[in-house]
Design an enzyme around this catalytic site. Structure first.
Site, short mmCIF file in Angstrom:
data_model
loop_
_atom_site.label_atom_id
_atom_site.label_comp_id
_atom_site.label_asym_id
_atom_site.label_seq_id
_atom_site.Cartn_x
_atom_site.Cartn_y
_atom_site.Cartn_z
N ASP A 200 4.23 -3.94 0.05
CA ASP A 200 3.45 -2.94 -0.66
C ASP A 200 3.32 -3.25 -2.15
O ASP A 200 4.32 -3.57 -2.81
CB ASP A 200 4.14 -1.57 -0.48
CG ASP A 200 3.41 -0.46 -1.18
OD1 ASP A 200 2.34 -0.06 -0.70
OD2 ASP A 200 3.92 0.02 -2.22
N GLU A 257 -0.01 -6.79 0.31
CA GLU A 257 -1.08 -5.90 -0.13
C GLU A 257 -1.50 -6.35 -1.53
O GLU A 257 -0.81 -6.11 -2.51
CB GLU A 257 -0.60 -4.45 -0.18
CG GLU A 257 -1.70 -3.49 -0.62
CD GLU A 257 -1.19 -2.11 -1.01
OE1 GLU A 257 -1.93 -1.15 -0.83
OE2 GLU A 257 -0.03 -2.01 -1.49
N ASP A 330 -4.24 4.14 3.49
CA ASP A 330 -4.69 4.39 2.12
C ASP A 330 -6.20 4.52 2.01
O ASP A 330 -6.73 4.68 0.91
CB ASP A 330 -4.24 3.24 1.20
CG ASP A 330 -2.80 3.38 0.76
OD1 ASP A 330 -2.29 4.52 0.77
OD2 ASP A 330 -2.19 2.36 0.40
#
Length: 557
Positions: A200, A257, A330
């Site tokens: 992340d 990410e 998201d």
């Protein structure tokens, strides 16, 4: 390119809180996931990524971790996590967890100790700076709005850095003690049998240590903190160390990410010696974004979608695999984002599915995508749970929108769209829970659910299954997985066409990205029709008449 074990696989993201509740408390859990493994296996899934299940106060839905070594009780126990790993292994499936190490929770023991003594050992675990001229150290705006700096209680001139919410203090990667603590934790999980991690917000771990002010990008006089990454030098050194100390010895699958990479740096991330095995391809997700705020985002056009796909594949060609997505936790639902509302139907949903699974890269589905789940409707901002959407709502109000218009504008792009509970059947709450769901279920669950589509030949779910089967078909998988992607009729309006050219097979994908019919002339000989989202194909004398949103996958000579 060196072939890897995961190249031929298909991955699936689970948002645990909304996947399947097994105990009636309204929150999805590990037992629910275990109970649905056979469904995922039948779908054709090999790799499962779990959004955070660590102990957390859930300010940002688990992306604020208070203990990396504990499962939050709302999801279950560590014994159930071990059982999930074992049950997945029995089915030749792999479990990947979220790795959130740019920041932790303000309830983590490290941060509590840092606040007790900002100048002590644990103060060095975070970025603590003195204010400037009686204000924050600089003008950076956090990803969730407001300053990235928050005052430390009892110290009027001391601030700590948080690129996200104030409850998510950034960990100081400049401190080798912090890095070693992180590596120890990662290795602990990998030794338990985890296959790897989705990593992340990892590009944020390197900061501009001068903490300079940057040109304002909104009327608030602040600048999005992402702009500071331009001045943050040396992130690859940390990522290579992370790889050497943890992932590499375990042969872990890692997917990063990354929104802010430069084209020339892609090989450093996913090349032969790259930091990660893969990264998500966010090219389409970034179309239509507006620096003014979520309320000003624009509708994506088919031509923009096509060019984003082609350009990112051209960048990755010969370097490595990126992961293909239309949605995640998201983002809003892909079918609501990339299709006009009036054109969102089973045909157009299947078209998007075909494009996503046939483009070069690792297919990564998000829960509910396989049945065509859509955005929900937020009648009022009080229906929204997501911290980011609530922040963007305030931005919209400040821009002059009415409360109703602001809620509608940000609601279209809200992260909560993808976080509403999974639709399993037509029973109350869609079979997700016998209790009250933590987030209201989308009212259209009566029409869109797994049970109604399972084994229904023309359903969206069965179309996804067939696409996954095609990827794994011994006759075609070399072309689908490794074949070079070559655009076809790239200048055609509202059309996406491309070849997948393998060593022995060449496949041609034709997608009519509009409701109007169109004629396409082919010079190749069609050997067989592999996929079609309509019952028939209108083909005559080298010409194909495509219906609205029709997609064809052809084996051509």
């Amino acid at each position: 390119m060196k072939k890897k074990w995961w190249h031929e696989k298909v991955a699936y993201q689970i948002y645990p809180k909304s996947f399947q509740d097994s105990n009636g408390d309204g929150i999805g859990d590990l037992r629910g996931i275990i109970n649905r493994l056979d469904y995922l296996k039948e779908l054709g899934i090999d790799i499962i990524w779990l959004s955070p299940i660590y102990k957390s106060p859930f300010v940002d839905q688990g992306y604020d971790i208070s203990d990396y070594y504990e499962i939050d009780p709302i999801f279950g126990t560590m014994d159930e996590m071990d059982e999930l790993l074992a049950e997945a292994k029995k089915r030749d499936m792999y479990i990947v967890m979220d790795l959130v190490v740019n920041h932790c929770s303000n309830e983590h023991e490290w941060f509590k100790k840092a606040m007790e003594d900002p100048y002590g050992e644990y103060g060095k675990y975070f970025y603590i700076q003195k204010g400037k001229d009686g204000k924050e150290p600089n003008n950076w705006r956090s990803y969730f709005g407001g300053s990235v700096w928050d005052k430390i209680p009892g110290h009027d001139d001391l601030y700590y850095l948080h690129m996200f919410a104030k409850e998510q203090p950034d960990l100081n990667w400049e401190n080798p003690v912090v890095r070693n603590e992180i590596y120890k934790m990662i290795n602990w999980w990998l030794e338990k049998g985890l296959a790897g991690f989705r990593i992340d917000a990892i590009i944020n771990i390197k900061k501009d240590l001068e903490f300079r002010d940057l040109p304002a990008d909104r009327e608030d006089g602040m600048c999005c903190c992402a702009a500071s990454l331009e001045y943050a030098v040396g992130v690859h050194d940390y990522l290579q160390e992370l790889k050497r100390e943890t992932f590499e010895p375990h042969g872990a699958f890692t997917i990063g990410e990354l929104f802010n990479y430069k084209k020339e740096d892609l090989a450093d991330f996913i090349g032969e010696e790259g930091c990660f095995e893969s990264i998500f391809d966010f090219a389409t997700a970034q179309i239509g974004e507006n620096q003014k705020g979520m309320f000003a985002h624009n509708q994506i056009t088919p031509n923009q979608y096509r060019e984003a796909i082609f350009e990112s594949k051209e960048i990755a060609d010969g370097i490595g695999f990126m992961a293909n997505i239309i949605e995640n936790h998201d983002e809003p639902r892909g079918v609501s984002r990339y299709l006009k509302e009036e054109d969102c139907n089973d045909y157009s949903k299947k078209m998007l599915a075909g494009i996503t699974l046939m483009t070069y890269g690792l297919p990564f589905l998000y829960q509910g995508q396989e049945i065509g789940m859509t955005n929900t409707v937020f009648e009022d901002i009080t229906w929204v749970n997501d911290i980011s959407t609530l922040s963007e709502y305030k931005v919209a109000l400040e821009a002059g929108l009415s409360e109703r218009d602001a809620a509608k504008a940000v609601g279209k792009f809200s992260r909560d769209n993808a976080r509403t509970p999974m639709h399993w059947n037509r029973s109350e709450n869609g079979g997700f829970t016998t209790g009250t769901p933590w987030l209201p279920i989308n009212p259209n669950y009566l029409e869109i659910n797994v049970e109604s589509q399972l084994h229904e030949e023309e359903s969206v779910l069965e179309f996804y299954k067939k696409l996954i089967q095609l990827r794994k078909d011994p006759k075609y998988k070399e072309a689908v997985v490794y074949g070079k992607q070559v655009p076809f009729l790239r200048e055609e309006e509202n059309f996406i066409g491309f070849y997948r050219k393998g060593e022995e097979k060449t496949l041609l994908v034709l997608a009519n990205y509009q409701k109007e019919e169109r004629e396409i002339v082919l010079s190749e000989e069609i050997q067989s029709l592999l996929m079609n989202n309509y019952p028939v194909i209108n083909y005559n004398d080298g010409k194909v008449m495509l219906k609205g949103y029709q997609i064809l996958i052809l084996d051509v000579k």
